[in-house]
Scaffold this motif. Structure first.
Motif, PDB file in Angstrom:
ATOM      1  N   ALA A 116       2.203  -8.841  -4.964  1.00 42.74           N
ATOM      2  CA  ALA A 116       1.635 -10.128  -4.560  1.00 42.74           C
ATOM      3  C   ALA A 116       0.818 -10.739  -5.693  1.00 42.74           C
ATOM      4  N   ILE A 117       0.079  -9.910  -6.428  1.00 42.67           N
ATOM      5  CA  ILE A 117      -0.733 -10.414  -7.542  1.00 42.67           C
ATOM      6  C   ILE A 117       0.154 -10.891  -8.688  1.00 42.67           C
ATOM      7  N   LEU A 118       1.213 -10.127  -8.976  1.00 47.81           N
ATOM      8  CA  LEU A 118       2.067 -10.462 -10.120  1.00 47.81           C
ATOM      9  C   LEU A 118       2.853 -11.751  -9.900  1.00 47.81           C
ATOM     10  N   VAL A 119       3.324 -11.982  -8.684  1.00 51.11           N
ATOM     11  CA  VAL A 119       4.165 -13.161  -8.445  1.00 51.11           C
ATOM     12  C   VAL A 119       3.367 -14.361  -7.964  1.00 51.11           C
ATOM     13  N   ASP A 120       2.051 -14.187  -7.773  1.00 50.45           N
ATOM     14  CA  ASP A 120       1.239 -15.298  -7.269  1.00 50.45           C
ATOM     15  C   ASP A 120       1.292 -16.477  -8.234  1.00 50.45           C
ATOM     16  N   ARG A 121       1.746 -17.624  -7.725  1.00 52.09           N
ATOM     17  CA  ARG A 121       1.854 -18.877  -8.477  1.00 52.09           C
ATOM     18  C   ARG A 121       2.757 -18.757  -9.703  1.00 52.09           C
ATOM     19  N   VAL A 127      11.489 -16.888  -4.279  1.00 49.81           N
ATOM     20  CA  VAL A 127      12.652 -16.000  -4.354  1.00 49.81           C
ATOM     21  C   VAL A 127      12.207 -14.552  -4.528  1.00 49.81           C
ATOM     22  N   ALA A 128      11.207 -14.345  -5.391  1.00 47.51           N
ATOM     23  CA  ALA A 128      10.710 -12.993  -5.636  1.00 47.51           C
ATOM     24  C   ALA A 128      10.139 -12.379  -4.363  1.00 47.51           C
ATOM     25  N   LYS A 129       9.415 -13.168  -3.583  1.00 49.45           N
ATOM     26  CA  LYS A 129       8.841 -12.654  -2.338  1.00 49.45           C
ATOM     27  C   LYS A 129       9.921 -12.397  -1.304  1.00 49.45           C
ATOM     28  N   THR A 210       3.378  -9.706   2.086  1.00 47.59           N
ATOM     29  CA  THR A 210       3.241 -10.981   2.789  1.00 47.59           C
ATOM     30  C   THR A 210       1.802 -11.216   3.239  1.00 47.59           C
ATOM     31  N   ILE A 211       1.190 -10.226   3.864  1.00 44.14           N
ATOM     32  CA  ILE A 211      -0.184 -10.366   4.359  1.00 44.14           C
ATOM     33  C   ILE A 211      -1.165 -10.523   3.205  1.00 44.14           C
TER      34      ILE A 211
END
Length: 326
Positions: A116-121, A127-129, A210-211
């Motif tokens: 979650a930290i790596l893909v944030d913004r 797509v990654a999530k 997700t959370i």
């Protein structure tokens, strides 16, 4: 010709259900308009009655059955509980359940948090999530079948140098490509339990991501900007800003996954059936109750499972109340 009556019955059932819901909502609205929210008390009684019939009575009946013998006809005291904590097979069941509960929540939450930290913004965040969340859409039985093929093992002794045994399992095929011997992942204990745990981690990491991703996005932007202006590095940002802000969400994720692991049944039942020292409480409860016809021991296992779940739920509720009070 026989299909039309069934369709008609289904339509009538839907209409009756809709009518009942409409009456309940209409009465609730009427009493609320007449007497504020006091009218809600009219619906507490039926709800409590349903809880008593569907939850309280079965729970008390299970506790009572746990003190009876296999046939449920003779009182044996705590003999079933004594067997759970002294029998070697039952101790393996308890050990595996503890391993599931200790390993899975922390590993799945850590993977979800890091992701979650790596893909944030980041570019392509959606797509990654979606990729890591996709396993959540698969049933536990479906996921178990997928991973059973991943772990599939064929004895290489059955082949020849000219026609070696073809490995169906993807992981064993990788080992063959690396000129290593294939491994029967689901046979050797206690490693096989960890290979089963991988399936649950694969599923729950998407839930954790997700959370926690939603919690990270809820961190006020001014706090993040202030920390960056102060020259805070990535690790310090996580330690002093991100993690304290998402701590309540981390607790919820950990406890939710822990409860799921205490109740895990589908993965073990589908992949090993509890054989090869991979059994857990939920599967043992099922086996003793329905396969071995030992109702007393099955009920005792269900009570132990309930006792293990309750502290986690209580802790979760307290943490939620504490976070709301801040």
């Amino acid at each position: 010709m026989e299909l039309a009556p069934k369709l008609l019955d289904m339509v009538w059932a839907i209409l009756i259900f809709g009518a009942v819901i409409a009456v309940i909502l209409g009465l609730a609205s009427f009493y609320e308009n007449r007497g504020g929210r006091r009218g809600g008390g009219w619906f507490v009684g039926p709800a409590l009655a349903l809880l008593a019939v569907g939850l309280v009575y079965p729970a008390l009946k299970t506790v009572w059955n746990s003190f009876l013998d296999a046939t449920g006809g003779k009182f044996v005291g705590i003999d079933n509980y004594t067997q759970i904590f002294t029998n070697s097979d039952e101790l393996v069941v308890l050990r595996n359940t503890v391993l599931w509960t200790l390993v899975t929540p922390f590993v799945a939450t850590a993977i979800g948090m890091i992701y979650a930290i790596l893909v944030d913004r980041a570019k392509g965040e959606a797509v990654a999530k979606a990729l890591i969340f996709l396993p959540m859409a698969i049933s536990l039985v479906g996921a178990s079948i997928i991973w059973k093929f991943m772990y599939d093992y064929k004895d290489p002794a059955g082949g020849t140098a000219k026609h070696p045994t073809q490995q169906i399992g993807f992981l064993n095929q990788i080992l063959v490509w690396l000129h290593l011997d294939p491994v029967n992942f689901l046979l050797n204990s206690p490693q096989n339990t960890f290979w089963l745990i991988v399936v649950m981690i694969w599923i729950q990491a998407g839930f954790a991501m997700t959370i926690l991703s939603a919690s990270i996005k809820a961190i006020p932007a001014d706090i993040v900007e202030a920390a960056r202006l102060d020259g805070v590095g990535a690790f310090q940002m996580f330690r002093f800003v991100t993690f304290p802000s998402i701590r309540p969400a981390v607790v919820v994720v950990l406890t939710t996954i822990a409860i799921a692991c205490l109740k895990v049944f589908d993965i073990v039942r589908t992949m090993t059936g509890g054989n090869f020292d991979t059994n857990v409480i939920a599967n043992e409860f099922y086996s003793q109750t329905f396969s071995a016809a030992n109702q007393g021991l099955g009920a005792a296992l269900a009570v132990v499972l309930f006792i293990l779940v309750v502290p986690i739920i209580v802790y979760n509720v307290r943490q939620l109340r504490a976070s709301e009070a801040r």
